[in-house]
Design an enzyme around this catalytic site. Structure first.
Site, short mmCIF file in Angstrom:
data_model
loop_
_atom_site.label_atom_id
_atom_site.label_comp_id
_atom_site.label_asym_id
_atom_site.label_seq_id
_atom_site.Cartn_x
_atom_site.Cartn_y
_atom_site.Cartn_z
N GLU A 169 36.67 45.35 50.95
CA GLU A 169 38.05 45.37 51.45
C GLU A 169 38.71 46.67 51.05
O GLU A 169 39.00 46.92 49.87
CB GLU A 169 38.85 44.19 50.90
CG GLU A 169 40.30 44.19 51.40
CD GLU A 169 41.13 43.07 50.82
OE1 GLU A 169 42.36 43.09 51.01
OE2 GLU A 169 40.55 42.17 50.18
N LYS A 196 33.67 24.60 40.88
CA LYS A 196 33.66 25.25 42.20
C LYS A 196 34.47 24.48 43.24
O LYS A 196 34.12 24.47 44.42
CB LYS A 196 32.22 25.44 42.68
CG LYS A 196 31.38 26.29 41.73
CD LYS A 196 29.92 26.36 42.12
CE LYS A 196 29.13 27.14 41.07
NZ LYS A 196 27.70 27.16 41.34
N ASP A 252 29.13 34.15 38.81
CA ASP A 252 28.91 33.28 39.96
C ASP A 252 30.10 33.41 40.89
O ASP A 252 31.21 32.95 40.55
CB ASP A 252 28.75 31.83 39.49
CG ASP A 252 28.32 30.89 40.61
OD1 ASP A 252 28.47 31.27 41.79
OD2 ASP A 252 27.84 29.78 40.31
N HIS A 292 47.38 49.62 54.32
CA HIS A 292 46.15 49.05 54.87
C HIS A 292 45.69 49.84 56.10
O HIS A 292 44.49 49.95 56.34
CB HIS A 292 46.35 47.58 55.23
CG HIS A 292 46.14 46.67 54.07
ND1 HIS A 292 47.06 46.51 53.07
CD2 HIS A 292 45.08 45.88 53.72
CE1 HIS A 292 46.60 45.65 52.18
NE2 HIS A 292 45.40 45.26 52.54
#
Length: 604
Positions: free
Chosen positions: A283, A415, A491, A589
């Site tokens: 990104e 998670k 993770d 951006h």
């Protein structure tokens, strides 16, 4: 082109007839004449078909309504249904007659369709679009194209004996399956293995154990995948990676690796030390924005980060015959007298695992026990699972009627966004704060303190509350957490609960300066195990000074990494909120997140 063709007699008659002879009828015309021999449903009726249909449909529904009404009255009056009056008997007869008619009507239509299809030969099952496609192809090649394709000559008959041609229809394109990609193997032996895997003789997952060479196995598996799917994997690199390092630990069925760029944000001045924070992301503007936040923090004297809790969790579910028995085990587990015994059983699973507490919850006759323990420098999921298994085995000796449903029952919770993690914490619970001076807010962040405070209240607090956010009272904590996690071998899926964060802003020092803080109750990180031992991820951990296990103070490296993650989130929150406040979000951006390179030329 593999296209099925009709026999030429279906299009042209190859015979010239005498004056008294009749030409053969085209197949479709013959089929229509054959269909006229079938019985039409209206032929046996004295009335027009639409009138008869309406009559029988009306009679069917009227009789049904009458009978249902009568049966409802009988049920209310407790009258047996088999007792039938004369009117009901007549209604039943009428119903049967209408049903027979309707079944006969629709049955005849079905038989017509079936018989009509049965008259078609095997060649007529082609779509009319396919037939027109054939004719158009032949017309492009010339008048004798159809004949020459089959290796024979067809004389041109007189125009009056030519069968009718199907009206013009759009040509149908026939998609052909792409040929499988074949890349020459490194050796004849590899080629034989590739063919065996493609044919299913050798399982793809067994290549590493059969060959004893992980890179060679990945290369063969990649080529097999290309040949089976017909899709190119040319852009997926194979060289430059140690495949032995991930065998049995990080990934299975490998075919290569994905390249993710790593940027550096910093220096981040945290607790008096400087850190260059590695961030792996695709990104644009994310690293640049976090870097600006680090600059603002550094210019204001740095940030302070405090570790509040450190404990990984695992919550099994056990079931009893009654809720009373489940409650008895709950009281036993929560009794401080019994905790020491359970802790000794738990701690035998590892020299680093130390049980801290057990939190219980009951749902009916099911008991959920949330074990919390420290795990050293490891993230600790496997470590805590082994300890929980030891305790369950011990409890089953005492509670023989206990049925273990599962060692993980989502009360952990791993998670998944969960209130229990947001409230009780999981992994490392950290708070990080900094005071940004008025001068830095104006010169570096290009905004005002009052504007930032108001935006934080309306966006991160009020807006998130309206959205029903669970631990999402922030601008983009998950952006920074994910980038640091990927770079350091954590993770990535645990970004879900690790990104739980509430960002607070307040004007201090008579409204001139900005106090900003982030509170993150469930940062799940480790510096040993999993992806942390890979070369690239290990280098990023080494850059932060937290590589591997700390032998002098076990667990201190993982705790330090958690505080660095929180400090990086603080910098990212500060910069993004400033950009939104100053109206710079879109422009930044467009500058950093939109490539001006010609992609077609770059790929070539």
């Amino acid at each position: 082109m593999d296209v099925r063709r009709r026999s030429e007699e279906a299009v042209y008659s190859s015979k010239v007839f005498a004056a008294d002879e009749k030409p053969l009828k085209p197949h479709k015309q013959q089929q229509e004449e054959d269909n006229t021999l079938l019985i039409d449903a209206s032929d046996a009726l004295p009335l027009p078909l639409y009138f008869t249909n309406g009559l029988f449909f009306t009679m069917f529904f009227s009789v049904m309504y009458f009978l249902l009404s009568r049966w409802r009255e009988k049920i209310r009056n407790s009258t047996p249904l088999h007792v039938v009056t004369l009117s009901e008997l007549g209604a039943i007869v009428s119903l049967i007659a209408s049903v027979i008619y309707l079944l006969g009507f629709f049955g005849i239509g079905f038989v017509q369709t079936f018989v009509a299809r049965g008259n078609n030969d095997s060649w007529d099952e082609e779509d009319e679009n396919d037939e027109q496609f054939i004719l158009e192809e032949d017309s492009r090649r010339g008048p004798c194209a159809a004949a020459t394709t089959l290796g024979c000559a067809v004389p041109t008959p007189p125009a009056k004996h030519i069968a009718p041609i199907v009206p013009q229809q759009p040509a149908v394109s026939i998609a052909e399956k792409p040929a499988p990609l074949v890349t020459p193997a490194a050796s004849e032996e590899d080629e034989e293995i590739i063919k065996s895997v493609v044919q299913g003789k050798i399982p793809s997952y067994s290549l590493e154990s059969r060959l004893g060479d992980c890179k060679r196995a990945a290369s063969i598996r990649k080529e097999v995948l290309q040949r089976i799917t017909g899709k190119s994997l040319e852009g997926l690199p194979l060289d430059g990676f140690n495949y032995e390092s991930i065998l049995g630990q990080c990934c299975e069925m490998t075919i290569g690796y994905v390249q993710i760029p790593v940027g550096i944000a910093g220096p981040l001045l945290l607790n008096g030390r400087e850190y260059s924070v590695p961030m792996a992301t695709t990104e644009g503007c994310l690293v640049a924005s976090t870097n600006r936040g680090c600059k603002a923090i550094y210019a204001s004297g740095g940030a302070t980060s405090i570790l509040l809790r450190d404990g990984m969790t695992r919550a099994p579910c056990v079931r009893f015959g009654t809720a009373k028995r489940a409650a008895e085990l709950k009281f036993f587990v929560e009794d401080p007298i019994n905790f020491e015994t359970l802790a000794n059983v738990f701690n035998q699973s590892s020299r680093f695992a130390r049980l801290q507490r057990i939190q219980c919850a009951i749902a009916g006759k099911n008991l959920y026990m949330r074990f919390v323990c420290s795990t050293g420098d490891a993230m600790g999921m496997n470590m805590v699972s082994k300890g929980v298994q030891n305790v369950l085995d011990y409890l089953q000796n005492e509670y023989t009627d206990m049925d273990v449903i599962g060692i993980s029952a989502n009360f952990c919770s791993d998670k998944k966004p969960a209130a229990v993690n947001w409230i009780e914490g999981r992994g490392k619970s950290v708070v990080c704060e900094a005071i940004i001076t008025e001068e830095v807010v104006k010169k570096v962040l290009k905004t005002e303190v009052a504007a930032l405070v108001e935006l934080n209240m309306l966006k991160n607090l009020t807006g998130s509350a309206l959205a029903g956010a669970l631990g999402g009272f922030n601008a983009h904590a998950s952006n920074i957490v994910s980038a640091v996690y990927i770079a350091t071998g954590q993770d990535p899926a645990q970004n879900i609960e690790s990104s739980h964060c509430i960002t607070m802003m307040e004007a201090v020092n008579d409204g001139k300066d900005l106090h900003i803080s982030v509170t993150m109750p469930s940062i799940e990180v480790g510096t040993v195990g999993g992806g942390t031992q890979l070369a690239s991820q290990s280098a990023c951990l080494n850059l932060l000074g937290v590589k591997g296990a700390n032998r002098e103070a076990p667990g201190s490296n993982a705790r330090l990494l958690a505080t660095i993650v929180a400090g990086s989130v603080l910098a990212g929150e500060l910069s993004l909120m400033s950009a939104i406040s100053a109206g710079q979000l879109v422009n930044s951006h467009m500058k950093y997140n939109r490539s001006t390179k010609d992609v077609t030329k770059a790929s070539s």
